[in-house]
Design an enzyme around this catalytic site. Sequence first.
Site, short mmCIF file in Angstrom:
data_model
loop_
_atom_site.label_atom_id
_atom_site.label_comp_id
_atom_site.label_asym_id
_atom_site.label_seq_id
_atom_site.Cartn_x
_atom_site.Cartn_y
_atom_site.Cartn_z
N GLY A 8 0.82 -1.21 0.00
CA GLY A 8 0.00 0.00 0.00
C GLY A 8 0.85 1.25 0.00
N TYR A 157 -12.61 -3.49 11.58
CA TYR A 157 -11.30 -2.83 11.44
C TYR A 157 -10.55 -2.90 12.77
CZ TYR A 157 -7.97 1.08 10.74
OH TYR A 157 -6.84 1.87 10.65
#
Length: 262
Positions: A8, A157
């Site tokens: 990422g 998350y």
Amino acid sequence: MKAALITGASRGIGAGCALTFAREGYAVGINHRSSGQDAERVAEQCRELGVEAEVFAADVADVGESQAMVEQFVERFGRIDVLVNNAGGALRMPPGGFIDMPTAYWDSQIALNLNAAAYCAQAAARAMVAQEIAGAIISISSIHGDVTWVRRKALPYSAAKAGLTMMTKSLGVELIQHGINVNCIAPGLIHTKALDRYSERDLTAFNRKIPFGGGGEPADIAELAVFLADKAKSRFIVGQTITVDGGQSIDGAIDAMLDDAF
Ligand code: NAP
């Protein structure tokens, strides 16, 4: 030349890590899923710093793609010294909360924020052990792996980021026998594109509540990642999650934020 793979890394904290490792003289691999042009721009900036840099497109939440990416990286640079598991992000819980939650939402958040790190870490550890490289595996968690994020309803998350902390502890203990250091960084609010979804008003309120006086920058995380990869400085730090948040998660500060922001 030592080689670091950052997942990422087309923007935000990942791009900050790529540039900081490049500045330290590492060859860098810049992973992304769909932002190829941005990733190529980061690679070009790394090359301008005098190191080799290559872009690796792969969805790290997919076990085949992530493990193939690590293999391609090792083929390209001949070794892997550092893996930074950075790709991740929170999607807000769909309306209805946990009771009505589509399980696909849970699965995709766990896949991106926890499974991906395990897939990449396994492939990287295999390569390091095979080549007897005393490398480093660093994962980017979040303060929300420890502190709930009720307003955003980002339950999976938070669960995934908490999982990263436990993965780091267990893996840290298992891999130190090979000289591989496994650690984790838990950022608080860091100014990246991921914050674009918040209104200016909310962000201003949020920034004001952080004891430091505002959020951090990707470099605040990247500098610690480089330190954790440097055995001369950090060899005795094993299996730890280190919070970097300007005091945001300290008791009282987070409560105040939850009252006013978002
Ligand atoms: P960001 O600006 O949204 O960047 C996310 C990066 O991850 C992009 O390069 C994106 O590339 C890549 N990515 C997303 N899904 C991917 C996938 N499935 N496979 C490969 N790459 C993927 O995020 P950020 O703010 O820098 O956050 C980076 C990490 O820090 C995340 O793990 C996040 O949870 C954590 N964190 C951030 C903050 C914060 O305040 N910013 C706070 C705590 C923790 P593509 O566009 O190509 O997909």
